[in-house]
Design a protein around this motif. Structure first.
Motif, PDB file in Angstrom:
ATOM      1  N   ALA A 167       0.264  -8.843  98.513  1.00 41.09           N
ATOM      2  CA  ALA A 167       0.869 -10.099  98.927  1.00 41.09           C
ATOM      3  C   ALA A 167       2.377 -10.037  98.747  1.00 41.09           C
ATOM      4  CB  ALA A 167       0.294 -11.254  98.121  1.00 41.09           C
ATOM      5  N   LYS A 168       2.999 -11.102  99.191  1.00 42.47           N
ATOM      6  CA  LYS A 168       4.448 -11.145  99.149  1.00 42.47           C
ATOM      7  C   LYS A 168       4.961 -11.001  97.724  1.00 42.47           C
ATOM      8  CE  LYS A 168       6.337 -14.934 100.686  1.00 42.47           C
ATOM      9  NZ  LYS A 168       6.697 -16.004 101.627  1.00 42.47           N
ATOM     10  N   ASN A 169       4.187 -11.552  96.786  1.00 47.20           N
ATOM     11  CA  ASN A 169       4.648 -11.464  95.399  1.00 47.20           C
ATOM     12  C   ASN A 169       4.149 -10.192  94.708  1.00 47.20           C
ATOM     13  OD1 ASN A 169       1.976 -11.938  95.058  1.00 47.20           O
ATOM     14  ND2 ASN A 169       2.189 -13.744  93.783  1.00 47.20           N
ATOM     15  N   ASN A 170       3.729  -9.231  95.495  1.00 44.14           N
ATOM     16  CA  ASN A 170       3.302  -7.928  95.002  1.00 44.14           C
ATOM     17  C   ASN A 170       1.943  -7.913  94.327  1.00 44.14           C
ATOM     18  OD1 ASN A 170       5.340  -6.333  95.930  1.00 44.14           O
ATOM     19  ND2 ASN A 170       6.651  -6.726  94.158  1.00 44.14           N
ATOM     20  N   ALA A 171       1.259  -9.019  94.349  1.00 40.44           N
ATOM     21  CA  ALA A 171      -0.085  -8.998  93.780  1.00 40.44           C
ATOM     22  C   ALA A 171      -1.022  -8.295  94.752  1.00 40.44           C
ATOM     23  CB  ALA A 171      -0.567 -10.411  93.533  1.00 40.44           C
ATOM     24  N   TRP A 172      -1.972  -7.599  94.195  1.00 42.41           N
ATOM     25  CA  TRP A 172      -3.002  -7.007  95.043  1.00 42.41           C
ATOM     26  C   TRP A 172      -4.176  -7.956  95.103  1.00 42.41           C
ATOM     27  CZ3 TRP A 172      -2.678  -3.239  98.362  1.00 42.41           C
ATOM     28  CH2 TRP A 172      -1.702  -2.256  98.205  1.00 42.41           C
ATOM     29  N   LEU A 173      -4.612  -8.247  96.319  1.00 42.65           N
ATOM     30  CA  LEU A 173      -5.771  -9.102  96.512  1.00 42.65           C
ATOM     31  C   LEU A 173      -6.844  -8.245  97.153  1.00 42.65           C
ATOM     32  CD1 LEU A 173      -3.759 -11.900  98.265  1.00 42.65           C
ATOM     33  CD2 LEU A 173      -4.160 -11.670  95.817  1.00 42.65           C
ATOM     34  N   ILE A 174      -7.977  -8.207  96.525  1.00 47.02           N
ATOM     35  CA  ILE A 174      -8.972  -7.246  96.983  1.00 47.02           C
ATOM     36  C   ILE A 174     -10.318  -7.916  97.155  1.00 47.02           C
ATOM     37  CG2 ILE A 174     -10.212  -5.148  96.360  1.00 47.02           C
ATOM     38  CD1 ILE A 174      -7.561  -4.512  94.712  1.00 47.02           C
ATOM     39  N   ALA A 175     -10.957  -7.609  98.242  1.00 47.55           N
ATOM     40  CA  ALA A 175     -12.332  -8.048  98.445  1.00 47.55           C
ATOM     41  C   ALA A 175     -13.113  -6.844  98.908  1.00 47.55           C
ATOM     42  CB  ALA A 175     -12.393  -9.150  99.489  1.00 47.55           C
ATOM     43  N   LYS A 176     -14.226  -6.632  98.282  1.00 46.23           N
ATOM     44  CA  LYS A 176     -15.035  -5.481  98.660  1.00 46.23           C
ATOM     45  C   LYS A 176     -16.484  -5.932  98.713  1.00 46.23           C
ATOM     46  CE  LYS A 176     -15.468  -0.639  97.414  1.00 46.23           C
ATOM     47  NZ  LYS A 176     -15.066   0.392  96.451  1.00 46.23           N
ATOM     48  N   ILE A 177     -17.071  -5.754  99.859  1.00 42.39           N
ATOM     49  CA  ILE A 177     -18.458  -6.159 100.023  1.00 42.39           C
ATOM     50  C   ILE A 177     -19.271  -4.898 100.243  1.00 42.39           C
ATOM     51  CG2 ILE A 177     -20.041  -7.650 101.310  1.00 42.39           C
ATOM     52  CD1 ILE A 177     -17.721  -9.223 100.335  1.00 42.39           C
ATOM     53  N   ALA A 178     -20.227  -4.672  99.403  1.00 43.65           N
ATOM     54  CA  ALA A 178     -21.066  -3.490  99.589  1.00 43.65           C
ATOM     55  C   ALA A 178     -22.419  -3.737  98.968  1.00 43.65           C
ATOM     56  CB  ALA A 178     -20.408  -2.278  98.949  1.00 43.65           C
ATOM     57  N   ARG A 179     -23.440  -3.336  99.664  1.00 41.00           N
ATOM     58  CA  ARG A 179     -24.806  -3.417  99.167  1.00 41.00           C
ATOM     59  C   ARG A 179     -25.132  -4.786  98.599  1.00 41.00           C
ATOM     60  NH1 ARG A 179     -22.827   1.476  97.382  1.00 41.00           N
ATOM     61  NH2 ARG A 179     -22.353   0.601  95.348  1.00 41.00           N
ATOM     62  N   GLY A 180     -24.740  -5.803  99.317  1.00 38.34           N
ATOM     63  CA  GLY A 180     -25.103  -7.147  98.887  1.00 38.34           C
ATOM     64  C   GLY A 180     -24.286  -7.660  97.711  1.00 38.34           C
ATOM     65  N   ARG A 181     -23.387  -6.838  97.223  1.00 46.37           N
ATOM     66  CA  ARG A 181     -22.551  -7.309  96.126  1.00 46.37           C
ATOM     67  C   ARG A 181     -21.143  -7.551  96.630  1.00 46.37           C
ATOM     68  NH1 ARG A 181     -22.204  -3.341  91.752  1.00 46.37           N
ATOM     69  NH2 ARG A 181     -23.322  -1.824  93.030  1.00 46.37           N
ATOM     70  N   GLU A 182     -20.508  -8.512  96.046  1.00 47.67           N
ATOM     71  CA  GLU A 182     -19.156  -8.827  96.466  1.00 47.67           C
ATOM     72  C   GLU A 182     -18.252  -8.749  95.249  1.00 47.67           C
ATOM     73  OE1 GLU A 182     -19.469 -12.720  98.138  1.00 47.67           O
ATOM     74  OE2 GLU A 182     -21.242 -12.130  99.287  1.00 47.67           O
ATOM     75  N   LEU A 183     -17.214  -8.009  95.399  1.00 47.95           N
ATOM     76  CA  LEU A 183     -16.253  -7.914  94.312  1.00 47.95           C
ATOM     77  C   LEU A 183     -14.920  -8.476  94.802  1.00 47.95           C
ATOM     78  CD1 LEU A 183     -15.250  -6.872  91.558  1.00 47.95           C
ATOM     79  CD2 LEU A 183     -14.835  -4.680  92.635  1.00 47.95           C
ATOM     80  N   TYR A 184     -14.418  -9.449  94.088  1.00 50.39           N
ATOM     81  CA  TYR A 184     -13.118 -10.011  94.424  1.00 50.39           C
ATOM     82  C   TYR A 184     -12.193  -9.762  93.254  1.00 50.39           C
ATOM     83  CZ  TYR A 184     -15.956 -12.512  97.799  1.00 50.39           C
ATOM     84  OH  TYR A 184     -16.825 -12.821  98.797  1.00 50.39           O
TER      85      TYR A 184
END
Lengths: 749, 527
Positions: free
Chosen positions: B443-460
């Protein structure tokens, strides 16, 4: 119609004034009297009524018919005339008003022959399964295309296996099977960028081959063959199943434009949309969008004009909203914002007549949001040959000379049809030679629709300089903007001091010109409005096609500058010819743009020959024996690089892994989503984004200077992908003299 | 007509439940409304809300027959729809206040409506049933009124209903929210609980010892026989009916127990009414009754309560009228269990709930090992892990989430919204396909925003202190995913339970019993 009067009125009041103009007033009154409009009953003023008391409309109609035979816009035979009048003096609404209604064209005897020539037109929808419909090679050069030569094929995303199968079967079968329907009506909206070259023009209208995208699965059932599916209305299942609808309506609920179906039949539906908007507005709120399953309904209100998009594509809200705004801009380009005054005077003012004949312009813009058309080489050749024959026959029958450039401006659309046929012949023959070698693949999805930038045709710095110099020369003599374009790509562009041209305006302007068939027929002088420049006034555009795709636009504020601009054009043309700019342009078109295969690979030899015009720069980069990677290095499939300071972007050619149009469309949508996500209103723009899904890995990188969007194989390695992005950026910077236009007036505002 | 120009400034939301089949005739539209919040809202406003809602539902069905209107976004309000039952719609209208705090995900708002409805259904059955029973709708209205009003009190912040905003984007409603305990504790606890036998969602484990059919391998046979004997002697309907005592629920017992109630886990023995003659031997089972002086073989000591449970004469501490079930000693497993008996007609079910030190031990372990909700916070990571299949979520401590910059949360909220749309679309288009994708935004403020969807699991994840590169961020995610995977191994030990019941139970228990909410984490970590 009175050209003089029209010109005069254009002078003083660029916009039709209903009170001053009897024709318009009639229209306005008629609609005003029509009280029950919004109740689904078709108002009488919308019913097509031929105007018998218009002697000179008859010859016009003849022109139209003749023209029709040479143009692809079959759908609105009658309306072409009005479009042309619009083009010549858009300030004469009376002319629009008097134009035969599109629905009349069926009774137009001239239209019949054109239809008779219509060969089968096939719309089919297919989730990319249409093995046969899709040329195996990205360039559509294979014989499998032959069977489509006379077919207009609409591919729809999800769809009907039956059709997919049909497409895969023998060509004869397909043609036979679908001939009947297409004979009934063959009006397909053509993307002018793909179909409007001279060769096709010379042929009969239905004679084009192309894969048009996808509309909906149900379209096949009953009205697959109708071009804009005019017989549909909101009651038809097929209509409801279309993937993307666009509507323009007035604040009183009168339909102005609908992508599918006859606007007049959609009066009730329009009224519903209007009711929704005003219901929410009554509560002091403004509706923005509605989501229902995969569907989105997006509302944009621009004064008395309401625009609505109903879509089940995966495009984000921001993208759809922008598309509606572009549609609105396109409307302004034709009419200026002072059309609002008509609504002030008469809220029930009916705008449809003002825009009649411009369907093709809107359709082509809509296509550029999402559609992709491929014209295959064999088809093109055939078209050209037929065109040549057709025009030859025409000329011999009319015996008209070729002198298209000597008429007063107001006549150049209306009265020049016959002479221009001669030009056709010349041009057709020319394009025959050309098209024999040009892989005629045309991208009508235009990233400019969401990138807010334009793109340039790759040209050597010297060539572009030469073009720029002569344009600058002209600009100094009172021309506001001088643009030299090849399709939607800029060759050079010069503005008067302090005047800047917004990329959106360029998009709308080039769309308007390429979609209006009549611009190609001869030099033209037409009032247009640049919404981002000044939405209230008309400028005057002198447009001339120097060859099939290359055209010159000279914009001025004076309505009397035709002859001056004509002189300018002659000067420019001669310089361009002398300095070989035009031939360089042709060569560049031939060579195509950047290819991901050519992205330099570190410490290895490069493979793939480089386009000659780029070779100077490329010599510096290392050569590689790239291994058997498909696409570019590290699985790079495609990229778009946008230079923020220049407001320009460059997009690579599609590499072999994404040669099919459905894949390309998916990629286009992915870019759109990425763009919206990166330029998030509240918190954007973000700096980087990495996405991986089943289709692609997409990387986006935004800095102060540029934005890079790169698509990779979905299994691409992250580290390698990042490296590849760096290389692409470096490469683009190395080539920037070739792919970007420098020194154009900075678009800072 | 039109919506209310301003909704009650004090409320901020409107919530409406309506039945689209009712009130079809003109003038009777009010009959559609089953519930409206705020209740004192003028009818004209209520009508215009359902007018717009009904209209949009009809309109969108033109194009999208399968999924009608879900969201209306206007400049100043968001309208979120939920089709609770085929004809029953719930609409939540939230006002966007200019203070930029009113940014939310539509899915999160819809989750509130879903939750209301599923909890309502748990207690009252479906609305449709209520309406069928009582077509006038009065019953349904009064049920809804009390229920939703009570429900909304949890959202009330100083007289105003506050819906979840972007600040809650690292929480997931309608999932069992897990709290992390250290791996050692988790393993130890798990070890302790294996003998207790398979636990269930509420920590309470149900095991049936079918006495008559001796095919339950885990049932200690000798104890089963004993229990059966006792049951026949004193617990079966026959045994009970031999007395005529009109037992009262609050009847005082003979003695009181000094055993305090602990967290419980049940063992049960089920004795089908399999009457043998009452001449069984006196069983030695009495030897387990170490804590009790209750005379469980006294003939009139058991009686049937109104709720179907048998009540012994033993009671809790003086003044506490709660009945404490008697404790018995199981010889073979050498553990003490509470004896709970439920009787329905001739069917008698015996639940045996461990009362052994093991429970105490587990409890102690957990309390010691817990160490506060921040104890196992992974520094630098703010995350939310959701397992949709099991309705489990695990998130960073809320306190830590609030340390994130507002911009990060706003951007992350948008990312989640985008993921929601993508997921929903993928589910609609290819419900059977696994939906895998990954998005990392710097993001603009250098934060990493991550979403990962795999095998029915969601990691944010939100990483604010991440290093410069994407690779660093992905590395962090990988590491984290691996950790999560360990945790998930535990999850997979779980007996599969209905998703719905697990959510509902956990929610209830969380609000009723433990306020700090590690109950279910304990429960899950047990496995």
């Amino acid at each position: 119609m009175d050209p003089e009067g029209a010109a005069a009125s254009a002078d003083s009041n660029p916009l039709p004034d209903p009170d001053a103009d009897p024709g318009l007033e009639d229209a306005g009154d008629a609609t005003g009297a029509e009280g029950t409009y919004a109740r689904r009953s078709l108002p009488e003023d919308l019913c097509p009524t031929p105007n018998p008391g218009e002697p000179d409309s008859v010859p016009d109609a003849d022109h139209v018919v003749v023209d029709r035979m040479n143009s692809l816009d079959l759908e609105d035979e009658g309306e072409t005339a009005s479009a042309e009048v619009l083009g010549s003096d858009g300030s004469a609404p009376a002319d629009f008003y008097r134009k035969p209604n599109p629905d009349d064209s069926d009774v137009n005897p001239g239209a019949e022959p054109a239809r008779a020539q219509d060969t089968s037109s096939l719309d089919f929808e297919d989730p990319g399964s249409a093995s046969g419909a899709e040329p195996p090679s990205g360039n559509g050069t294979l014989p499998s295309d032959f069977y489509m030569v006379e077919s207009e094929i609409e591919v729809v995303d999800e769809g009907c296996q039956v059709v997919g199968d049909m497409a895969g079967t023998s060509s004869l079968g397909v043609r036979g099977a679908w001939r009947e329907g297409s004979d009934q009506d063959g009006d397909v909206p053509h993307s002018p960028s793909s179909s409007g070259y001279a060769g096709e023009r010379g042929s009969s209208g239905g004679l084009s081959s192309g894969i048009e995208e996808l509309d909906d699965p149900g379209a096949l059932s009953d009205d697959w063959s109708r071009k804009r599916h005019r017989d549909e209305d909101d009651g038809s299942i097929s209509w409801r199943k279309r993937k993307k609808h666009y509507f323009i309506l007035s604040h009183s609920g009168k339909p102005i434009f609908s992508r599918y179906g006859d606007e007049h039949k959609l009066a009730g539906f329009s009224a519903t949309l209007q009711a929704i908007i005003s219901f929410v507005e009554n509560s002091g709120d403004h509706i923005k969008h509605v989501r229902a399953g995969n569907h989105q309904v997006v509302f944009v209100v621009k004064g008395p004009i309401y625009l609505v998009c109903i879509s089940c594509t995966e495009e984000p809200y921001e993208a759809l909203k922008r598309q509606l705004e572009l549609l609105y801009g396109q409307m302004l380009l034709i009419l200026t914002k002072s059309v609002n005054r008509c609504f002030e005077k008469n809220p029930k003012f009916d705008m449809t007549p003002l825009l009649s004949g411009t369907d093709a312009v809107f359709s082509s813009l809509i296509h550029s949001f999402s559609r992709r058309r491929i014209v295959s080489i064999p088809a093109a050749i055939l078209c050209v040959i037929l065109a040549a024959f057709a025009t030859a026959a025409l000329i011999s029958s009319t015996g008209l000379p070729c002198s298209s450039h000597n008429l007063p401006p107001t006549h150049c659309f209306v009265s020049e049809h016959h002479p221009s046929q001669a030009n056709y012949f010349v041009l057709s023959s020319f394009s025959l030679l050309l098209i024999l070698v040009v892989p005629y693949e045309i991208l009508s999805e235009n990233p400019a629709t969401f990138l807010h930038a334009y793109t340039c045709l790759p040209l050597s710095f010297a060539t572009r300089q030469a073009a720029g110099a002569i344009l600058q020369d002209v600009a100094d003599s009172g021309v506001l903007f001088a643009l030299l374009l090849c399709k939607h790509k800029v060759i050079s562009l010069v503005g008067a001091q302090k005047a800047s041209l917004h990329p959106d305006d360029m998009l709308l302007l080039s769309n308007f010109i390429m979609a209006s068939e009549s611009f190609r027929t001869s030099e033209s002088f037409s009032p247009i409005c640049l919404p981002r420049y000044n939405p209230m006034v008309f400028l005057y555009a002198y447009v001339d096609f120097l060859d099939v795709d290359t055209y010159l636009i000279l914009l001025t504020t004076g309505p009397d500058s035709f002859y001056h601009l004509k002189d300018c054009r002659i000067r420019i043309e001669s310089v361009l010819v002398k300095s070989n700019v035009l031939s360089e342009v042709q060569r560049s078109v031939l060579d195509g743009g950047l290819r991901v295969e050519d992205v330099p690979v570190d410490s290895s030899l490069r493979s793939g020959s480089l386009p000659p015009h780029l070779s100077a720069e490329k010599a510096s980069s290392e050569l590689s024996s790239s291994n058997t990677i498909i696409g570019g290095p590290s699985g790079l499939w495609h990229f778009i690089y946008r230079s923020i300071n220049l407001d320009q972007y460059v997009s690579s050619e599609f590499s072999s892994p994404i040669s099919s149009s459905s894949q390309q469309k998916r990629l286009f949508r992915a870019y759109q989503n990425l763009y919206a996500s990166m330029h998030d209103e509240g918190t954007g723009p973000h700096k980087t984004q990495f996405r991986r899904d089943g289709d692609f890995v997409i990387l986006c990188w935004i800095t102060q200077d540029f934005e890079l969007y790169a698509a990779f194989d979905p299994l691409a390695d992250k580290v390698q992908a990042i490296k590849a992005c760096n290389r692409v950026c470096q490469w683009v910077r190395d080539l920037e003299n070739v792919i970007f236009l420098f020194g154009a007036s900075p678009f800072s505002w | 007509m039109g919506l209310p120009s301003t909704m009650d400034a004090n409320e901020g939301i409107q919530l409406c439940v309506f039945d689209s089949r009712r009130g079809q005739r003109e003038g009777q539209e009010l009959d559609k409304i089953l519930f409206f919040y705020p209740p004192d809202c003028p009818y004209s406003v209520q009508l215009s809300v359902i007018g717009l809602s009904g209209g949009m539902i009809t309109f969108t069905r033109l194009f999208s027959p399968d999924a009608a209107c879900e969201v209306i976004e206007a400049e100043r309000h968001s309208h979120v729809f939920y089709q609770a039952e085929p004809d029953i719609w719930m609409v939540l209208i939230v006002e966007k206040v200019k203070d930029s705090e009113s940014i939310w995900r539509c899915d999160a708002l819809q989750a509130i409506l879903r939750e209301i409805h599923s909890l309502f259904t748990m207690f009252n059955g479906s609305l449709q049933n209520i309406l069928d029973k009582q077509p006038s709708g009065a019953l349904a209205r009064s049920c809804l009124y009390t229920f939703i009003t009570d429900y909304l009190t949890d959202f009330r912040v100083s007289k105003k209903i506050k819906v979840p905003t972007f600040r809650d984007c690292l929480k997931e409603r309608r999932t069992v929210q897990m709290l992390t305990i250290s791996r050692e504790v988790a393993i130890e606890v798990q070890y302790c609980t294996i003998p207790i036998s398979c636990p269930s969602i509420t920590v309470i484990h149900l095991r049936f010892l079918p006495i008559t059919t001796l095919n339950c391998p885990s049932a200690p046979q000798g104890d089963t026989a004993n229990m059966f004997t006792y049951a026949v002697l004193r617990l079966t309907p026959h045994a009970l009916s031999s007395k005529t005592s009109s037992w009262s629920y609050l009847r005082k017992g003979v003695s009181s127990s000094n055993v305090t109630v602990r967290s419980a886990s049940l063992n049960t023995g089920s004795s089908l009414e399999d009457y043998q003659d009452g001449s069984c031997n006196t069983s030695p089972r009495g030897q387990g009754q170490t804590y009790h002086t209750a005379r469980l073989l006294q003939t009139d000591n058991w009686s049937k309560g109104k709720d179907g449970f048998l009540v012994s004469g033993i009671h809790g501490e003086v003044g506490n009228l709660v009945d404490i079930p008697p404790i018995v000693w199981l010889q073979q497993t050498e553990e003490q269990v509470y004896l709970c008996v439920y009787q329905h007609r001739n069917l008698t079910i015996i639940f045996l709930i461990p009362a052994s030190e093991k429970i105490v031990y587990v409890e102690e372990k957990l309390s010691k090992g817990f160490g506060g909700e921040n104890a196992y916070h992974v520094s630098g990571y703010r995350y939310l892990l959701v397992d949709r299949d099991k309705s489990i979520s695990r998130a960073s401590p809320p306190g830590k989430v609030t340390t994130l910059a507002k911009d990060s949360l706003l951007a992350f909220n948008n990312l989640r919204e985008e993921v929601d749309l993508k997921k929903a679309r993928a589910n609609r288009e290819k419900p059977d396909c696994e939906n895998n994708f990954e998005m990392c935004i710097r993001a603009k403020n250098n934060a990493w925003l991550i979403a990962k969807i795999a095998r029915g699991r969601e990691l944010y994840m939100v990483l604010e202190k991440a290093n410069e590169t994407l690779l660093y961020a992905s590395d962090a995610v990988e590491k984290f995913s691996n950790r999560c995977f360990v945790i998930h191994v535990f999850f997979h030990c779980f007996p599969s339970l209905s998703k719905r019941s697990s959510i509902i139970f956990c929610r209830i228990i969380s609000s009723v019993t433990y306020s700090y909410g590690w109950y279910c984490d304990g429960a899950f970590s047990l496995d």
